[in-house]
Write an enzyme that holds these catalytic residues in place. Structure first.
Site, short mmCIF file in Angstrom:
data_model
loop_
_atom_site.label_atom_id
_atom_site.label_comp_id
_atom_site.label_asym_id
_atom_site.label_seq_id
_atom_site.Cartn_x
_atom_site.Cartn_y
_atom_site.Cartn_z
N TRP A 25 0.89 -1.41 0.00
CA TRP A 25 -0.02 -0.01 -0.19
C TRP A 25 0.84 1.26 0.09
O TRP A 25 0.62 2.32 -0.78
CB TRP A 25 -0.95 0.06 1.24
CG TRP A 25 -1.97 1.02 1.29
CD1 TRP A 25 -2.23 2.02 0.37
CD2 TRP A 25 -2.86 1.22 2.57
NE1 TRP A 25 -3.23 2.59 0.77
CE2 TRP A 25 -3.72 2.18 2.04
CE3 TRP A 25 -3.21 0.62 3.62
CZ2 TRP A 25 -4.88 2.69 2.76
CZ3 TRP A 25 -4.30 0.85 4.33
CH2 TRP A 25 -4.96 2.06 4.00
N ASP A 55 1.89 -8.12 -1.85
CA ASP A 55 0.19 -7.97 -2.04
C ASP A 55 -0.03 -6.45 -2.16
O ASP A 55 0.65 -5.49 -1.65
CB ASP A 55 -0.34 -8.01 -0.66
CG ASP A 55 -1.83 -7.62 -0.53
OD1 ASP A 55 -2.70 -8.52 -0.84
OD2 ASP A 55 -2.09 -6.70 -0.15
N TYR A 60 -4.10 1.32 -4.96
CA TYR A 60 -3.08 2.01 -4.17
C TYR A 60 -2.18 3.05 -4.98
O TYR A 60 -1.50 2.60 -6.04
CB TYR A 60 -2.04 0.73 -3.59
CG TYR A 60 -2.62 -0.04 -2.69
CD1 TYR A 60 -3.74 0.15 -2.05
CD2 TYR A 60 -1.90 -1.24 -2.27
CE1 TYR A 60 -4.42 -0.63 -1.13
CE2 TYR A 60 -2.29 -2.13 -1.46
CZ TYR A 60 -3.58 -1.72 -0.77
OH TYR A 60 -4.16 -2.83 0.15
N HIS A 125 -11.75 -6.79 -3.26
CA HIS A 125 -10.91 -5.73 -2.27
C HIS A 125 -12.03 -4.87 -1.23
O HIS A 125 -12.49 -3.78 -1.47
CB HIS A 125 -10.60 -4.35 -3.17
CG HIS A 125 -9.39 -3.63 -2.19
ND1 HIS A 125 -8.66 -2.89 -2.69
CD2 HIS A 125 -9.20 -3.64 -1.08
CE1 HIS A 125 -7.79 -2.27 -1.88
NE2 HIS A 125 -8.08 -2.82 -0.58
N SER A 156 -10.69 -10.23 0.16
CA SER A 156 -10.19 -9.37 1.28
C SER A 156 -11.47 -8.82 2.12
O SER A 156 -12.45 -8.20 1.40
CB SER A 156 -9.47 -8.22 0.78
OG SER A 156 -8.86 -7.41 2.12
#
Length: 331
Positions: A25, A55, A60, A125, A156
């Protein structure tokens, strides 16, 4: 390459992943602006320390994290590296604009930025639970897998209820969960079920947004663009994604209390990560890092011995007696 990081199976995917992974991220600049070459130095440190499970997500840095990873992976390829990305939070889709074509377009864009023909894995997500229950998104992902756009897919999620629904009603190969010493419910109720169903578990927020580094102070000021600044109270997205849902100053105080339980020779961060690796069902713990030395410190936890049973019991009691009452939002 260092071999200190051990590998584990990611459920029934056939992937063998480093049990300490890298969360990316921060590479998009969402935790604060990066200096020239800083992202590349972090990725190089991950490679040097045997951290082969990375990941990221398409949102991001507006795709910048994927772009940086794609360029590094092209020039520094490794056969055992697994790069997982996430989809479903772009403005065109989230929260109620999901369609097959939009999801496919997002996946195609991720393939282009990551410079691969086929994505190792795509995770939904943290999309709305009503969209998960509608089920169409999993049919689309299965189609994309069949067509060769992706190898595996997972989700997620934010809460125990979301995770349980996915485990009992979908074909996900993996789940990404919020689990740490300051948020243990997933470990107690979801990890055993995931292990039983051979669904790989990727842990995020293992250090509770840095609280469990043991280095934060109550008066610390975060960068304006850092979610630890603007999402402390859940103003931008799910409150549990920042400091595990704890009020910041409360979290700092609780982390300080935890230091009294740290075994000799360990740091609070090492104990926290080792606790996660001791949990049955955990495949990889992804840790964010903005400096190469953080990568090395996190990777070293893989070689540490498991915590003893007495300490595990103490840490469970600490959570239920001192922490859980302060968590905001759904667990």
């Amino acid at each position: 390459m260092s071999q200190i990081v051990q590998h584990r199976p990611l459920g029934k995917t056939g992937y063998s992943v480093s049990e300490i992974g890298l969360g990316c991220w921060q590479l998009g600049g969402d935790w604060g602006a990066l200096q020239a070459g800083q992202a590349e130095s972090v990725l190089q440190a991950a490679s040097d320390n045997g951290v082969t499970f990375w990941d990221t997500a398409d949102v991001y840095g507006g795709g910048e994290s994927e772009r940086i990873i794609g360029e590094f992976n092209k020039t520094h390829p490794e056969t055992d590296r697994i790069i997982v990305t996430k989809a479903g939070r772009t403005p065109e889709q989230y929260p109620d604009g999901y369609s097959r074509d939009r999801l496919k377009a997002a996946i195609e864009a991720s393939r282009e930025r990551l410079q691969v023909e086929q994505l190792d894995m795509v995770q939904l997500h943290c999309i709305p639970i009503n969209e998960i229950k509608r089920g169409d998104v999993f049919e689309w992902l299965a189609e994309f897998k069949q067509a060769g756009l992706i190898r595996q897919f997972g989700a997620s999620v934010e809460t125990c209820d979301d995770a349980r629904y996915c485990l009992e009603n979908t074909d996900v190969a993996s789940l990404q969960l919020i689990v740490n010493l300051l948020r243990q419910d997933m470990a107690e109720s979801i990890l055993p079920l995931a292990h039983q169903k051979e669904v790989g578990v990727i842990v995020r927020l293992g250090l509770a947004s840095g609280l469990l580094s043991g280095k934060m102070t109550a008066d610390h000021e975060f960068a304006k663009e850092d979610h630890r600044n603007f999402n402390q109270n859940g103003d931008a997205f799910f409150v549990g994604e920042t400091f595990a849902g704890l009020p910041y100053k409360t979290g700092v105080a609780l982390a300080h209390e935890l230091k009294s339980l740290v075994p000799d020779g360990m740091t609070l961060a090492q104990m926290s990560l080792r606790w996660l690796l001791d949990q049955q069902g955990v495949s990889s713990v992804i840790t964010g890092a903005s400096r190469p030395e953080q990568i090395a410190d996190n990777a070293a936890v893989s070689a540490l011995p498991s915590l003893d049973n007495e300490l595990h019991t103490q840490l469970s009691h600490f959570y239920h007696d001192r922490v859980r009452q302060h968590i905001r939002g759904e667990i």
